[in-house]
Design a protein around this motif. Structure first.
Motif, mmCIF file in Angstrom:
data_model
loop_
_atom_site.group_PDB
_atom_site.id
_atom_site.type_symbol
_atom_site.label_atom_id
_atom_site.label_comp_id
_atom_site.label_asym_id
_atom_site.label_seq_id
_atom_site.Cartn_x
_atom_site.Cartn_y
_atom_site.Cartn_z
ATOM 1 N N TYR A 180 34.554 32.176 46.022
ATOM 2 C CA TYR A 180 35.314 32.047 44.777
ATOM 3 C C TYR A 180 35.156 33.358 44.020
ATOM 4 O O TYR A 180 34.100 33.660 43.492
ATOM 5 N N GLU A 196 27.160 29.886 36.908
ATOM 6 C CA GLU A 196 28.081 29.451 37.954
ATOM 7 C C GLU A 196 27.619 28.080 38.420
ATOM 8 O O GLU A 196 26.485 27.928 38.842
ATOM 9 N N TYR A 210 36.175 35.904 40.952
ATOM 10 C CA TYR A 210 36.633 35.822 39.571
ATOM 11 C C TYR A 210 36.335 37.128 38.866
ATOM 12 O O TYR A 210 35.539 37.934 39.330
ATOM 13 N N PHE A 239 29.902 32.419 44.756
ATOM 14 C CA PHE A 239 30.604 32.962 43.597
ATOM 15 C C PHE A 239 30.515 34.481 43.672
ATOM 16 O O PHE A 239 29.438 35.032 43.898
ATOM 17 N N LEU A 275 32.578 28.132 35.557
ATOM 18 C CA LEU A 275 31.969 29.383 35.110
ATOM 19 C C LEU A 275 31.837 29.283 33.598
ATOM 20 O O LEU A 275 32.829 29.049 32.896
ATOM 21 N N LEU A 289 34.369 23.701 40.222
ATOM 22 C CA LEU A 289 33.652 24.970 40.152
ATOM 23 C C LEU A 289 33.805 25.452 38.715
ATOM 24 O O LEU A 289 34.926 25.631 38.231
#
Length: 147
Positions: A110, A47, A112, A142, A85, A83
């Motif tokens: 954030y 991340e 996900y 994250f 990933l 950002l």
């Protein structure tokens, strides 16, 4: 009756003291047409918060194709951050999906999810890049969401 009123008052006091953390959706744009340079041997999902073009260029390269829609999404690091990933190199079909980007109190969360599929005959480095406006000293958290 007196006990009922006391119970009602104490319940109202308890609920009025509850902390109400405000939530606000934060707009973002998904960046397209970039690939992860084959420079790392990471073992876990990475991340990253990227704040400069130089840092971005160390990790990602443009995956330009012909035609108008073949150009990578432009990023202006004077106004925007990224950002990212990045999943480890794999032969599995992996999709990293942004779920939400929200301000919760003094933090930005954030969320996900990662969806794994079947095997492929080639290796890739799955990734997702979202572009956000630069934020005033907010901590970005994250959060992986389970299916």
């Amino acid at each position: 009756m007196k006990n009922f009123i006391m119970t009602l008052i104490s319940t109202l006091i308890a609920f009025s003291c509850a902390v109400n953390v405000s939530q606000k959706d934060i707009p973002y744009t998904s960046a397209k047409k970039y690939f992860v340079k084959n420079i790392s041997d990471q073992k876990d999902l990475t991340e990253k918060i990227i704040t400069s073009q130089e840092e971005f260029d160390q990790i990602f390269g443009p995956a330009t194709t012909m035609g108008r829609s073949g150009k990578p999404t432009p990023i202006d690091f004077s106004k925007e951050n990224v950002l990212a990933l990045i999943y480890p190199k794999t032969n599995l079909e992996v999709e990293i999906i942004p779920v939400s980007l929200q301000q919760k109190g003094q933090n930005i969360v954030y969320s996900y999810k990662v969806i794994k599929g079947g095997q492929r005959s080639f290796m890739t480095i799955p990734n997702t890049i979202v572009i956000i406006q630069k934020l005033d000293s907010k901590k970005i958290i994250f959060q992986k969401v389970q299916k």
